[in-house]
Design a protein around this motif. Structure first.
Motif, PDB file in Angstrom:
ATOM      1  N   ARG A 125       0.831  -1.193   0.000  1.00 52.70           N
ATOM      2  CA  ARG A 125       0.000   0.000   0.000  1.00 52.70           C
ATOM      3  C   ARG A 125       0.874   1.255   0.000  1.00 52.70           C
ATOM      4  N   PRO A 126       0.546   2.247  -0.817  1.00 48.60           N
ATOM      5  CA  PRO A 126       1.379   3.456  -0.880  1.00 48.60           C
ATOM      6  C   PRO A 126       1.641   4.095   0.477  1.00 48.60           C
ATOM      7  N   ALA A 127       0.622   4.177   1.340  1.00 52.53           N
ATOM      8  CA  ALA A 127       0.817   4.796   2.658  1.00 52.53           C
ATOM      9  C   ALA A 127       1.787   3.987   3.505  1.00 52.53           C
ATOM     10  N   VAL A 128       1.665   2.671   3.445  1.00 50.83           N
ATOM     11  CA  VAL A 128       2.548   1.796   4.226  1.00 50.83           C
ATOM     12  C   VAL A 128       3.987   1.915   3.727  1.00 50.83           C
ATOM     13  N   LEU A 129       4.165   2.004   2.421  1.00 52.00           N
ATOM     14  CA  LEU A 129       5.507   2.158   1.869  1.00 52.00           C
ATOM     15  C   LEU A 129       6.135   3.477   2.313  1.00 52.00           C
ATOM     16  N   GLU A 130       5.338   4.538   2.423  1.00 55.44           N
ATOM     17  CA  GLU A 130       5.854   5.809   2.923  1.00 55.44           C
ATOM     18  C   GLU A 130       6.288   5.671   4.383  1.00 55.44           C
ATOM     19  N   MET A 131       5.502   4.950   5.176  1.00 51.22           N
ATOM     20  CA  MET A 131       5.857   4.755   6.585  1.00 51.22           C
ATOM     21  C   MET A 131       7.135   3.931   6.717  1.00 51.22           C
ATOM     22  N   GLN A 256     -11.213   3.147   6.637  1.00 52.24           N
ATOM     23  CA  GLN A 256     -11.900   1.858   6.805  1.00 52.24           C
ATOM     24  C   GLN A 256     -10.946   0.710   6.528  1.00 52.24           C
ATOM     25  N   THR A 257     -10.057   0.928   5.582  1.00 48.30           N
ATOM     26  CA  THR A 257      -8.870   0.096   5.415  1.00 48.30           C
ATOM     27  C   THR A 257      -7.678   1.034   5.543  1.00 48.30           C
ATOM     28  N   ALA A 258      -6.554   0.540   5.964  1.00 50.98           N
ATOM     29  CA  ALA A 258      -5.395   1.404   6.243  1.00 50.98           C
ATOM     30  C   ALA A 258      -4.721   1.823   4.946  1.00 50.98           C
ATOM     31  N   ASN A 259      -5.346   2.783   4.251  1.00 47.50           N
ATOM     32  CA  ASN A 259      -4.828   3.240   2.966  1.00 47.50           C
ATOM     33  C   ASN A 259      -4.559   4.741   2.910  1.00 47.50           C
ATOM     34  N   TRP A 260      -4.929   5.472   3.953  1.00 52.99           N
ATOM     35  CA  TRP A 260      -4.776   6.925   3.936  1.00 52.99           C
ATOM     36  C   TRP A 260      -3.909   7.389   5.096  1.00 52.99           C
ATOM     37  N   ILE A 261      -3.064   8.361   4.856  1.00 53.59           N
ATOM     38  CA  ILE A 261      -2.277   8.958   5.927  1.00 53.59           C
ATOM     39  C   ILE A 261      -3.169   9.958   6.656  1.00 53.59           C
ATOM     40  N   LYS A 262      -3.396   9.706   7.929  1.00 51.38           N
ATOM     41  CA  LYS A 262      -4.245  10.574   8.743  1.00 51.38           C
ATOM     42  C   LYS A 262      -3.423  11.609   9.516  1.00 51.38           C
ATOM     43  N   HIS A 263      -2.194  11.266   9.832  1.00 48.03           N
ATOM     44  CA  HIS A 263      -1.326  12.195  10.570  1.00 48.03           C
ATOM     45  C   HIS A 263       0.110  11.907  10.159  1.00 48.03           C
ATOM     46  N   TRP A 264       0.879  13.005   9.923  1.00 47.36           N
ATOM     47  CA  TRP A 264       2.244  12.835   9.394  1.00 47.36           C
ATOM     48  C   TRP A 264       3.052  14.056   9.799  1.00 47.36           C
TER      49      TRP A 264
END
Length: 343
Positions: A125-131, A256-264
Protein backbone atom coordinates in the motif's frame (compact mmCIF):
# COMPACT_ATOMS: atom_id res chain seq x y z
CA UNK A 1 5.17 -16.71 -20.07
CA UNK A 2 4.76 -18.06 -16.51
CA UNK A 3 1.75 -20.39 -16.24
CA UNK A 4 -0.30 -20.29 -13.06
CA UNK A 5 -2.84 -22.67 -11.58
CA UNK A 6 -5.25 -21.70 -8.80
CA UNK A 7 -6.24 -24.31 -6.23
CA UNK A 8 -9.49 -23.56 -4.43
CA UNK A 9 -12.16 -21.63 -6.35
CA UNK A 10 -13.66 -19.62 -3.49
CA UNK A 11 -13.90 -15.88 -2.81
CA UNK A 12 -10.20 -15.06 -2.54
CA UNK A 13 -9.38 -17.01 -5.70
CA UNK A 14 -11.06 -14.28 -7.74
CA UNK A 15 -8.41 -11.79 -6.62
CA UNK A 16 -5.70 -14.20 -7.73
CA UNK A 17 -7.36 -14.78 -11.08
CA UNK A 18 -7.76 -11.05 -11.78
CA UNK A 19 -4.15 -10.43 -10.74
CA UNK A 20 -2.81 -13.16 -13.02
CA UNK A 21 -4.94 -12.06 -15.97
CA UNK A 22 -3.86 -8.43 -15.52
CA UNK A 23 -0.14 -9.01 -15.13
CA UNK A 24 1.97 -9.23 -18.27
CA UNK A 25 4.08 -12.35 -18.38
CA UNK A 26 1.47 -14.38 -16.46
CA UNK A 27 -1.12 -16.81 -17.77
CA UNK A 28 -3.95 -18.42 -15.81
CA UNK A 29 -3.69 -21.88 -17.30
CA UNK A 30 -5.65 -24.07 -14.88
CA UNK A 31 -7.92 -24.12 -11.83
CA UNK A 32 -8.58 -26.92 -9.38
CA UNK A 33 -11.38 -27.63 -6.88
CA UNK A 34 -13.11 -30.71 -5.53
CA UNK A 35 -16.45 -28.88 -5.76
CA UNK A 36 -17.33 -29.49 -9.38
CA UNK A 37 -19.93 -26.72 -9.54
CA UNK A 38 -17.48 -24.11 -8.26
CA UNK A 39 -14.82 -25.53 -10.55
CA UNK A 40 -17.03 -25.37 -13.64
CA UNK A 41 -18.18 -21.82 -12.92
CA UNK A 42 -14.68 -20.55 -12.17
CA UNK A 43 -13.13 -22.31 -15.15
CA UNK A 44 -15.73 -20.91 -17.53
CA UNK A 45 -15.45 -17.38 -16.16
CA UNK A 46 -11.66 -17.18 -16.43
CA UNK A 47 -11.03 -19.47 -19.40
CA UNK A 48 -8.75 -21.86 -17.51
CA UNK A 49 -8.48 -25.64 -17.76
CA UNK A 50 -10.44 -27.39 -14.97
CA UNK A 51 -8.94 -30.06 -12.71
CA UNK A 52 -10.84 -31.84 -9.94
CA UNK A 53 -7.82 -34.02 -9.09
CA UNK A 54 -4.94 -32.10 -7.52
CA UNK A 55 -2.39 -34.84 -8.21
CA UNK A 56 -3.35 -34.78 -11.87
CA UNK A 57 -2.82 -31.01 -11.93
CA UNK A 58 0.63 -31.38 -10.41
CA UNK A 59 1.62 -33.89 -13.09
CA UNK A 60 0.92 -31.32 -15.80
CA UNK A 61 4.32 -30.20 -17.13
CA UNK A 62 3.09 -26.81 -18.30
CA UNK A 63 2.18 -25.42 -14.87
CA UNK A 64 4.91 -23.29 -13.27
CA UNK A 65 3.20 -21.78 -10.19
CA UNK A 66 0.48 -23.04 -7.87
CA UNK A 67 -1.62 -20.36 -6.13
CA UNK A 68 -3.18 -21.93 -3.03
CA UNK A 69 -6.53 -20.37 -2.11
CA UNK A 70 -8.04 -23.12 0.01
CA UNK A 71 -9.05 -23.00 3.70
CA UNK A 72 -5.94 -22.28 5.77
CA UNK A 73 -5.76 -25.71 7.36
CA UNK A 74 -5.13 -27.24 3.93
CA UNK A 75 -2.27 -24.96 2.90
CA UNK A 76 0.60 -27.11 4.14
CA UNK A 77 -0.13 -30.48 2.47
CA UNK A 78 -1.00 -28.79 -0.81
CA UNK A 79 2.14 -26.62 -0.77
CA UNK A 80 4.43 -29.53 0.10
CA UNK A 81 2.98 -31.60 -2.74
CA UNK A 82 3.43 -28.72 -5.15
CA UNK A 83 7.06 -28.24 -4.12
CA UNK A 84 7.83 -31.94 -4.53
CA UNK A 85 6.31 -31.73 -8.01
CA UNK A 86 8.68 -28.87 -8.82
CA UNK A 87 6.06 -26.10 -8.81
CA UNK A 88 6.60 -22.66 -7.31
CA UNK A 89 4.05 -21.70 -4.64
CA UNK A 90 2.01 -18.62 -3.80
CA UNK A 91 -0.03 -19.27 -0.66
CA UNK A 92 -2.78 -17.15 0.82
CA UNK A 93 -2.44 -15.89 4.38
CA UNK A 94 -1.89 -17.30 6.88
CA UNK A 95 0.93 -19.47 5.58
CA UNK A 96 -0.42 -22.28 7.80
CA UNK A 97 -2.06 -22.77 11.18
CA UNK A 98 0.92 -24.36 12.97
CA UNK A 99 4.63 -23.65 12.96
CA UNK A 100 5.30 -27.29 12.15
CA UNK A 101 3.26 -27.00 8.98
CA UNK A 102 4.90 -23.70 8.04
CA UNK A 103 8.35 -25.24 8.54
CA UNK A 104 7.39 -28.24 6.39
CA UNK A 105 6.33 -25.89 3.58
CA UNK A 106 9.50 -23.81 3.79
CA UNK A 107 11.73 -26.87 3.91
CA UNK A 108 9.94 -28.59 1.00
CA UNK A 109 10.30 -25.52 -1.19
CA UNK A 110 13.96 -25.14 -0.25
CA UNK A 111 14.75 -28.82 -0.83
CA UNK A 112 13.09 -28.78 -4.25
CA UNK A 113 14.53 -25.39 -5.24
CA UNK A 114 11.20 -23.66 -5.84
CA UNK A 115 9.99 -20.24 -4.69
CA UNK A 116 7.52 -19.74 -1.86
CA UNK A 117 5.61 -16.45 -1.51
CA UNK A 118 2.97 -15.63 1.13
CA UNK A 119 0.14 -13.22 0.35
CA UNK A 120 0.61 -10.24 2.65
CA UNK A 121 -0.29 -7.54 0.12
CA UNK A 122 -0.77 -4.71 2.65
CA UNK A 123 2.99 -4.14 2.50
CA UNK A 124 2.51 -2.69 -0.98
CA UNK A 125 0.00 0.00 0.00
CA UNK A 126 1.38 3.46 -0.88
CA UNK A 127 0.82 4.80 2.66
CA UNK A 128 2.55 1.80 4.23
CA UNK A 129 5.51 2.16 1.87
CA UNK A 130 5.85 5.81 2.92
CA UNK A 131 5.86 4.76 6.58
CA UNK A 132 8.45 2.06 5.93
CA UNK A 133 10.64 4.58 4.10
CA UNK A 134 10.39 7.05 6.99
CA UNK A 135 11.44 4.32 9.44
CA UNK A 136 14.38 3.26 7.26
CA UNK A 137 15.53 6.88 7.03
CA UNK A 138 15.40 7.22 10.83
CA UNK A 139 12.84 10.04 10.73
CA UNK A 140 11.04 8.80 13.86
CA UNK A 141 14.19 8.71 15.96
CA UNK A 142 13.93 6.40 18.96
CA UNK A 143 10.60 4.58 18.83
CA UNK A 144 8.16 4.83 21.71
CA UNK A 145 5.36 2.53 20.59
CA UNK A 146 3.21 1.31 17.72
CA UNK A 147 -0.50 0.53 17.39
CA UNK A 148 -2.24 -1.92 15.05
CA UNK A 149 -6.03 -1.68 15.09
CA UNK A 150 -8.61 -3.68 13.15
CA UNK A 151 -12.25 -2.80 13.93
CA UNK A 152 -14.23 -4.77 11.39
CA UNK A 153 -17.50 -6.63 11.08
CA UNK A 154 -17.87 -10.28 10.20
CA UNK A 155 -21.47 -11.19 11.03
CA UNK A 156 -22.80 -14.63 11.84
CA UNK A 157 -23.82 -15.19 8.23
CA UNK A 158 -20.17 -14.85 7.24
CA UNK A 159 -19.17 -17.72 9.53
CA UNK A 160 -22.22 -19.81 8.64
CA UNK A 161 -21.62 -19.71 4.88
CA UNK A 162 -18.96 -22.44 5.09
CA UNK A 163 -18.47 -25.14 7.71
CA UNK A 164 -14.73 -24.48 7.99
CA UNK A 165 -15.02 -20.79 8.86
CA UNK A 166 -14.13 -19.94 12.43
CA UNK A 167 -12.82 -23.43 13.19
CA UNK A 168 -9.49 -24.17 14.84
CA UNK A 169 -8.58 -26.86 12.33
CA UNK A 170 -9.12 -24.88 9.13
CA UNK A 171 -9.45 -21.15 9.80
CA UNK A 172 -8.66 -19.58 13.17
CA UNK A 173 -10.22 -16.43 14.63
CA UNK A 174 -9.91 -12.72 13.97
CA UNK A 175 -6.18 -12.66 14.80
CA UNK A 176 -5.34 -15.55 12.49
CA UNK A 177 -7.71 -14.75 9.65
CA UNK A 178 -8.20 -10.98 9.39
CA UNK A 179 -5.56 -9.33 11.61
CA UNK A 180 -2.61 -11.47 10.53
CA UNK A 181 -1.96 -8.81 7.87
CA UNK A 182 -1.62 -6.28 10.68
CA UNK A 183 0.73 -8.64 12.54
CA UNK A 184 2.86 -8.83 9.40
CA UNK A 185 3.00 -5.03 9.21
CA UNK A 186 3.93 -4.71 12.89
CA UNK A 187 6.89 -7.01 12.32
CA UNK A 188 7.86 -5.47 8.98
CA UNK A 189 7.82 -1.98 10.44
CA UNK A 190 8.83 -2.59 14.05
CA UNK A 191 11.18 -5.57 13.86
CA UNK A 192 11.29 -8.67 16.03
CA UNK A 193 9.08 -9.16 19.07
CA UNK A 194 10.53 -10.54 22.30
CA UNK A 195 7.44 -10.86 24.53
CA UNK A 196 3.65 -10.69 24.35
CA UNK A 197 0.57 -10.46 26.54
CA UNK A 198 -2.97 -11.00 25.27
CA UNK A 199 -6.63 -11.55 25.92
CA UNK A 200 -8.99 -13.18 23.43
CA UNK A 201 -12.72 -13.78 23.64
CA UNK A 202 -15.66 -15.10 21.67
CA UNK A 203 -18.27 -12.50 22.52
CA UNK A 204 -20.84 -12.21 19.76
CA UNK A 205 -20.34 -14.95 17.15
CA UNK A 206 -21.01 -18.66 17.34
CA UNK A 207 -17.62 -20.12 16.39
CA UNK A 208 -14.74 -22.14 17.83
CA UNK A 209 -12.24 -19.31 17.82
CA UNK A 210 -12.08 -15.69 18.98
CA UNK A 211 -14.05 -12.82 17.48
CA UNK A 212 -12.19 -10.13 19.48
CA UNK A 213 -8.64 -9.87 20.81
CA UNK A 214 -6.32 -7.35 22.44
CA UNK A 215 -2.60 -7.67 22.97
CA UNK A 216 0.63 -5.95 23.95
CA UNK A 217 4.04 -6.72 22.51
CA UNK A 218 7.57 -5.63 23.36
CA UNK A 219 9.92 -5.31 20.40
CA UNK A 220 13.56 -6.34 20.78
CA UNK A 221 14.54 -2.67 20.50
CA UNK A 222 12.44 -1.84 23.55
CA UNK A 223 9.45 -0.18 21.87
CA UNK A 224 5.98 -1.36 22.79
CA UNK A 225 3.12 -2.33 20.51
CA UNK A 226 -0.63 -2.39 21.10
CA UNK A 227 -2.94 -4.70 19.13
CA UNK A 228 -6.72 -4.53 18.88
CA UNK A 229 -8.57 -6.87 16.52
CA UNK A 230 -12.32 -7.36 16.31
CA UNK A 231 -14.82 -8.91 13.93
CA UNK A 232 -17.67 -7.69 16.16
CA UNK A 233 -17.99 -4.01 15.25
CA UNK A 234 -21.57 -3.01 14.45
CA UNK A 235 -22.85 -2.69 11.79
CA UNK A 236 -19.99 -2.61 9.23
CA UNK A 237 -16.23 -2.33 9.02
CA UNK A 238 -15.24 0.81 10.95
CA UNK A 239 -11.49 1.24 10.66
CA UNK A 240 -8.09 -0.30 10.17
CA UNK A 241 -5.06 1.64 11.28
CA UNK A 242 -1.38 1.40 12.01
CA UNK A 243 0.43 4.10 14.00
CA UNK A 244 4.08 4.73 14.79
CA UNK A 245 5.21 7.11 17.55
CA UNK A 246 8.82 8.19 18.07
CA UNK A 247 10.88 10.94 19.65
CA UNK A 248 11.03 12.88 16.39
CA UNK A 249 7.93 11.81 14.50
CA UNK A 250 4.34 10.64 14.57
CA UNK A 251 2.53 8.89 11.71
CA UNK A 252 -0.93 7.37 11.55
CA UNK A 253 -2.34 5.42 8.62
CA UNK A 254 -6.06 4.76 8.78
CA UNK A 255 -9.47 4.75 7.17
CA UNK A 256 -11.90 1.86 6.81
CA UNK A 257 -8.87 0.10 5.41
CA UNK A 258 -5.40 1.40 6.24
CA UNK A 259 -4.83 3.24 2.97
CA UNK A 260 -4.78 6.92 3.94
CA UNK A 261 -2.28 8.96 5.93
CA UNK A 262 -4.24 10.57 8.74
CA UNK A 263 -1.33 12.19 10.57
CA UNK A 264 2.24 12.83 9.39
CA UNK A 265 4.60 15.06 11.38
CA UNK A 266 8.39 14.90 11.72
CA UNK A 267 11.06 17.09 13.25
CA UNK A 268 12.56 19.31 10.60
CA UNK A 269 9.70 18.77 8.16
CA UNK A 270 7.45 21.79 7.70
CA UNK A 271 3.68 21.61 7.34
CA UNK A 272 3.79 22.05 3.55
CA UNK A 273 6.10 19.05 3.12
CA UNK A 274 3.96 16.94 5.47
CA UNK A 275 0.81 17.81 3.53
CA UNK A 276 2.52 17.01 0.24
CA UNK A 277 3.15 13.43 1.41
CA UNK A 278 -0.44 13.11 2.63
CA UNK A 279 -1.75 14.45 -0.69
CA UNK A 280 0.50 12.19 -2.77
CA UNK A 281 -0.91 9.11 -1.06
CA UNK A 282 -4.48 10.45 -1.20
CA UNK A 283 -4.20 10.85 -4.99
CA UNK A 284 -3.81 7.07 -5.36
CA UNK A 285 -4.36 5.43 -1.95
CA UNK A 286 -4.79 1.88 -3.22
CA UNK A 287 -2.01 1.84 -5.81
CA UNK A 288 -1.52 -1.29 -7.85
CA UNK A 289 -3.55 -4.14 -6.30
CA UNK A 290 -1.41 -6.07 -3.84
CA UNK A 291 -2.26 -9.47 -5.30
CA UNK A 292 -1.10 -8.26 -8.70
CA UNK A 293 2.21 -7.15 -7.19
CA UNK A 294 2.59 -10.55 -5.48
CA UNK A 295 2.11 -12.22 -8.88
CA UNK A 296 4.53 -9.80 -10.56
CA UNK A 297 7.11 -10.38 -7.85
CA UNK A 298 6.83 -14.17 -8.24
CA UNK A 299 7.47 -13.86 -11.98
CA UNK A 300 10.52 -11.68 -11.34
CA UNK A 301 11.75 -13.97 -8.56
CA UNK A 302 11.65 -16.92 -10.97
CA UNK A 303 13.33 -15.00 -13.79
CA UNK A 304 16.00 -13.50 -11.53
CA UNK A 305 16.37 -16.59 -9.33
CA UNK A 306 15.86 -14.67 -6.09
CA UNK A 307 13.61 -14.88 -3.06
CA UNK A 308 10.13 -13.33 -3.31
CA UNK A 309 9.60 -10.08 -1.42
CA UNK A 310 7.23 -11.75 1.09
CA UNK A 311 8.98 -15.01 1.89
CA UNK A 312 7.89 -18.16 3.64
CA UNK A 313 9.85 -16.98 6.67
CA UNK A 314 7.91 -13.71 6.67
CA UNK A 315 4.66 -15.67 6.68
CA UNK A 316 6.00 -17.89 9.45
CA UNK A 317 6.99 -14.87 11.57
CA UNK A 318 3.45 -13.43 11.39
CA UNK A 319 2.02 -16.85 12.26
CA UNK A 320 4.43 -17.20 15.18
CA UNK A 321 3.28 -13.86 16.61
CA UNK A 322 -0.39 -14.86 16.38
CA UNK A 323 0.31 -18.22 18.02
CA UNK A 324 2.28 -16.52 20.81
CA UNK A 325 -0.69 -14.23 21.47
CA UNK A 326 -2.97 -17.28 21.54
CA UNK A 327 -0.73 -19.15 23.98
CA UNK A 328 -0.54 -16.21 26.34
CA UNK A 329 -4.30 -15.64 26.21
CA UNK A 330 -5.03 -19.34 26.71
CA UNK A 331 -2.69 -19.52 29.69
CA UNK A 332 -4.22 -16.42 31.24
CA UNK A 333 -7.75 -17.77 30.74
CA UNK A 334 -6.82 -21.10 32.32
CA UNK A 335 -5.29 -19.34 35.33
CA UNK A 336 -8.33 -17.12 35.80
CA UNK A 337 -10.65 -20.11 35.55
CA UNK A 338 -8.67 -21.93 38.26
CA UNK A 339 -8.69 -18.84 40.45
CA UNK A 340 -12.41 -18.31 39.79
CA UNK A 341 -11.89 -14.70 38.71
CA UNK A 342 -13.03 -14.93 35.11
CA UNK A 343 -15.78 -12.44 34.22
Amino acid sequence: MIRFAIVGCGHIARKHAEAILTEQGAMLDAVCDTNRINLSDFSSKYGARPFSDYDELLRDPYIDVISICTPSGLHAPLAVKAAVAGKHVIVEKPIALTLEDADAMIEACKANEVKLAVVHPNRFRPAVLEMRKALEEGKFGKLSHMNATLRWNRNQAYYDQAAWRGTKAFDGGVLMNQAIHNMDLLLWLGGKVESVQAYTATRLRTMETEDVAVGIVRFTGGALGVIEAAATVYPNNLEESISVFGEKGTAVIGGQTANWIKHWRFEGMDEVECQQTIAKVASNPFGTPGHQLIVRDMIEAIEQDREPIVTGKDGRDALELVLALYRNADGRALFEERMNVRV
